[in-house]
Design an enzyme around this catalytic site. Sequence first.
Site, PDB file in Angstrom:
ATOM      1  N   PHE A 254       9.589   2.224   3.851  1.00  0.00           N
ATOM      2  CA  PHE A 254      10.331   1.287   4.690  1.00  0.00           C
ATOM      3  C   PHE A 254      10.089  -0.143   4.225  1.00  0.00           C
ATOM      4  CE2 PHE A 254       9.531   4.880   7.503  1.00  0.00           C
ATOM      5  CZ  PHE A 254      10.726   5.038   8.183  1.00  0.00           C
ATOM      6  N   ASP A 255      11.150  -0.943   4.231  1.00  0.00           N
ATOM      7  CA  ASP A 255      10.960  -2.381   4.197  1.00  0.00           C
ATOM      8  C   ASP A 255      10.473  -2.790   5.585  1.00  0.00           C
ATOM      9  OD1 ASP A 255      11.269  -5.147   3.449  1.00  0.00           O
ATOM     10  OD2 ASP A 255      13.087  -5.149   4.661  1.00  0.00           O
TER      11      ASP A 255
END
Length: 810
Positions: free
Chosen positions: A499-500
Amino acid sequence: MVLDLVDLLPEVSEGEDRCVGRLSRDLAAITGVEDAHLLDAAEAERSRLCVHYDPDQTGDQDLRQRARHAAGELSARYGHLRWQADELAADAEGRAALLDRARSIEGVVEASFADTNALQVEFERRRVTAEKLTELLTAPVRDESGADDGHSHEHGHSHEHGHGGIFGERSELVFAALSGLLLFVGWTMATFLDTPRLVELATYSAAFFFGAYYTTQEAYQNIRAKRFEIDFLMLVAAAGAAALGEVAEGALLLFLFSVGHALEGYAMGRARRAIEALAELAPKTALVRRADTGETVEVPVEQLRLGDVVVVRPNIRLAADGFVVAGTSSIDQAPVTGESVPVDKSPVPDVAAAAAAPDQIGASSRVFAGTINGAGAIEIQVTRLASDSTMARVVRLVAEAQTKTSPTQRFTDKFQRIFVPAVLTLVVVLLFAGLVIDEPFSASVYRALAVLVAASPCALAIATPSAVLSAVARAARAGVLVKGGAPLEELGRINAIAFDKTGTLTEGLPRIADVIPAEGVDEAELLAIAVSVEEQSDHPLARAIVRDGRERLGDTPVPRAQNVRSVTGRGVLATVNGIATGVGRRELFADDGPVLPEALDREVTRYEEQGRTTMLVRAGERWLGVVGLMDLPRAEAAQVVERLGRLGMTSTIMLSGDNQRVADAVAAQVGIGQARGGLMPEDKVTEVARLRETHTRVAMVGDGVNDAPAMATASIGIAMGAAGSDVALETADVALMADDLKALPFAVGLSRRASRIIAQNLWASLGIVAVLIPATILGLGIGPAVLIHEGSTVIVVANALRLLAYRDRS
């Protein structure tokens, strides 16, 4: 350095494609690159580019990032379609005519046959859509008599059965019912009544006629195309049974086949209509308020222009993408984003600023074509043409997804190319069974015909396309855009996810939490300089500083920054009042200038330990202070991560440009297993590549812009909040239209279910064929064989249609 074209240009299937040449030229133009060329097929199993460069002038990581950027631009500009065009190109003359037809379409760059029947078309997306191309290329062709051909086959066996007739689309089903009724009457007369043989024969013949009517038409079209498919085989088997004196069995075969054919067409039509319904969501006309006269006129949506003001009355659909300029209302955005709750909308504070930068408009003012207005009347200003609206782009991309085959489909296509000739060889051998066993030639012919019926791969051919079609349609209804069978299957197999942080796991709306001026500097000066520099940046942190900073400053004037330039992953540099000024992370100031004062350094460390994102401000040789921001995790993030764990994710990792302490704090709050902070965009690529070394399939979730390189490196890229974003829609494999993280477990769950159904369909199709072939060789009749065969086809399609009703149980 060697680059895999499958990763860079997934739509390009041939190394000779023009986009490969364009990419090679783009790379060769980079400073430090000596040459870029396609490797010979003998040097690599898959199409790959070899790049020769001077390591003193450029680096491997930089070149890879530039290659992904260049490939992304090419993919956004050029589209590629490839499908089986057997009937349209049955011979050299037909292929030549089809090529001329394709090349005459405006927007088509090149068209060619990659192999005997696979047509490859390259086109410019801004001039023609894949949906329109398909419509133009597969439109009915009139023969000398003026009759429509009326068929289009993507696979060996057509799955679109929209026959006309006196009963409309249901004509085939009505004829099948008449065939069954006459067959039952004939059987009743033969079994219970003393009816003359001639009457029974006439009744069975009538059943024969109604059962064979549409099958004969289908077979005729196939023969004209020099193909012998299941329709022809069924007619041959029925005629052979009648010639052998089994008229009733021949009629039964045709009845069962026509029923299966009609039901299959109905079931597949339902899946296609679910996708086609997307195109009907946007209205055909719009009410436009003329600026010069003030009057409101109704015009076709195709005539809308950028800047037009559209009046939207209560409880009607919006005709265009844009932003609210007058009125307030709540809008049901489910048709585009899948959100279940209407979203409140209000006018933008500055119409001119919004029109100048439509991508920066907040969600509370942005609206989309096809969504439904609530109880309030509003006026919106158009920011996209009807042909380029978010809804139109989704419809186009979903239509393109139907043409993209999955790995499983490619396997079944290869299997059929081997399997069908093998079956035909077996049938020829069975015709001479009388030389081995004591049976009449008629019995050998009957057995061979039964094997032909049993071995038809119809269910196998439709097993994967029906499931992919249904899953893509279901995902689109929920606001998830899946670009074809390959991303669908890949998403269902991922076992790790990256995930960013900003805007993905967090709200993406950071707030100024702390302002710490340096000694001798007041808060107003610090904020004014910070706002001045950040005003020309579109980074979420910059927008937060500008928004909250101006609110704190009130009427205090803000100087104008000049020569503003962004330093990726570090901050922003500019000239303010003639002084070189910077706002950003510690790394922005690491190379030169005065050392950060010890007191200020302690403050920065303390706030970072509390999970703040800190932005240092320096003007010339003076340290002005620090601005601390906090971006809260999404309320649903922890629940989403937990649900993904239940779906089988063995590893989760968060990648962030913030310092490690901030990353650790957010990861702990949402339940992420690992956190990597202080990452530049190229560092995220490295982390994803490292994750792929230990996990076979990795997904990367980001915003589709800053995280594009990492998303391209992952097995599959997933873009958040893609509605209205050109880059996200074009670059991601899967796009979550709403800015809603809860759609991610739904998409993964749907893909997992689709993978299971595809596997079920394949095993069922192959299993039934594996049982039927020996059974017919050993004496199973044509009637039972076709009953099982057609039943398996209908079961396979019905099983796939269950995906249309998929719900996330959690």
